[in-house]
Design a protein around this motif. Structure first.
Motif: not given
Length: 398
Positions: A46-47, A95-99, A241-243, A376-385
């Motif tokens: 996350g930078g 929250e940055k964007e999209l949760g 992010p989209a790519i 997981g998708w981009l956006g914190g999902y891999n950490f949640q896993w």
């Protein structure tokens, strides 16, 4: 000879969290890691601000050849459970964007929290460990596994593999976890770079002139999956992010369809302008909606013509529609593990209990986090896993 009830290989997100949960249950736990410090990937993520989870987590946010596998672990330790732990440590976040939830200060807050949790429960963390050998012990001994690391012998009842994937090789990522799985007869689904930028083919390299320019797009893969977010032009290809999101659904030799103007219909926009400002130049009109450098590049490549709107033919309008809303982008490939956020593929989840993360074939052998075929998708999902699979494993061992 060293003995520990449970040995965890890997001091990343999943390994540290699993160790703290086991320690909390009065288990004797040792972590062995090849690095100089714990949580290296967390610190880079996350930078440097660590997107540690997402407000909206469902099984649909994950890819696996066994899509139901994630359901049990995600339900038993949710994003709210991890957010509660973060709040307990008074770690400020936003929250940055999209949760997507990020630390306000730095990713070090999450690493320090995990370190404190491990210290609190006397977890033994051994760094700079080179594991030379692992074997399964037979017989009536309480220990099921024997390891040799840095010349020392370790024995344990439970062995947890939390070695991660192949992404970010600069952080000493290795295929070690996959090798252990194969050693014990488990199937491994071929890994590949995931959440990764694409590179240009030779014919598209003129786009390098746009390096650093970003714009909102909608990108669609051949399978029909779409993502709307920003695209970033780079020297090597396209990112953003989209790519990164669509890279999970792209297959080699396929093209992607990119809508460079998802919020507007270019034909409607130009037809309206043609009524009110027929003498307006096409370049000027397009520059109202798209980055000027992009419009100028199209002109220089003869992808569009310099003309006034009144002269735009139906054919030219249709060509603009195709160029802007239906750009068929054929990647040369991806940037590979060097810049990939995570690894797709890994230990086949058909081989693993979804409730405990234990191997069906080898009692006492567990796999958690990115080493598994769960992406997981981009956006914190891999950490949640990482948190959820670690919790499931610790609950299974307790």
């Amino acid at each position: 000879m060293n003995y520990s009830q449970t040995i965890i290989i890997g001091a990343g997100a999943a390994g540290l969290f699993c160790a703290s949960q086991l320690g909390k249950a009065n288990q004797q736990v040792t972590i062995l890691d090849n690095g100089k410090k714990i949580g290296r990937k967390i610190l880079m993520s996350g930078g440097g601000f660590c997107n540690f989870t997402n407000l909206d987590v469902t099984p649909q946010h994950y890819l696996s050849q066994n899509p139901h596998f994630v359901k049990s672990a995600l339900a038993r330790f949710t994003q709210w459970d991890f957010i509660a732990l973060v709040a307990e440590y008074d770690i400020p976040y936003h929250e940055k964007e999209l949760g997507q939830l990020f630390c306000d200060n730095s990713a070090e807050d999450i690493v320090n929290m995990l370190q404190t949790e491990c210290d609190k429960y006397q977890v033994n963390i051994q760094l700079r460990q080179q594991i030379e050998h692992i074997e399964k012990l037979e017989g009536n001994s309480k220990a099921r596994f024997q390891l040799q690391s840095n010349g020392q012998i370790w024995q344990c009842e439970n062995l947890v593999i939390a070695t991660g994937g192949l992404s970010m090789p600069a952080l000493s990522a290795t295929p070690f976890g996959y090798q252990i799985a194969e050693q014990f007869g488990l199937n491994v689904i071929a890994p590949r770079a995931s959440l990764v930028p694409f590179t240009w083919r030779e014919t598209d390299k003129f786009y390098t002139a746009l390096s650093g320019i970003s714009l909102p797009v909608c990108v669609t893969a051949k399978c029909g999956k779409s993502f709307s977010n920003n695209l970033l032009f780079t020297h090597r290809g396209i990112s953003g992010p989209a790519i990164l999101q669509i890279s999970n659904y792209w297959q080699p030799n396929e093209s992607l369809e990119i809508d460079l103007l998802p919020a507007e219909n270019i034909q409607d926009f130009l037809n309206k302008l043609r009524q009110s400002s027929p003498k307006l130049h096409l370049k000027t009109a397009l520059s109202r909606l798209l980055p000027q450098k992009l419009v100028e590049l199209w002109l220089s490549q003869n992808l569009i013509q310099e003309e006034v709107l009144a002269n735009l033919s139906k054919v030219r309008l249709q060509n603009l529609e195709n160029l802007i809303h239906h750009w068929q982008f054929q990647p040369n490939g991806t940037e590979g593990y060097r810049t990939a956020e995570v690894t797709m593929g890994g230990v086949d989840t058909q081989e693993i209990s979804s409730k405990t993360m234990e191997s069906h074939k080898v009692k006492g052998l567990y796999f958690i986090g990115e080493v598994l075929d769960v992406t997981g998708w981009l956006g914190g999902y891999n950490f949640q896993w990482a948190w959820s699979s670690a919790y499931a494993c610790a609950s299974g061992i307790r």
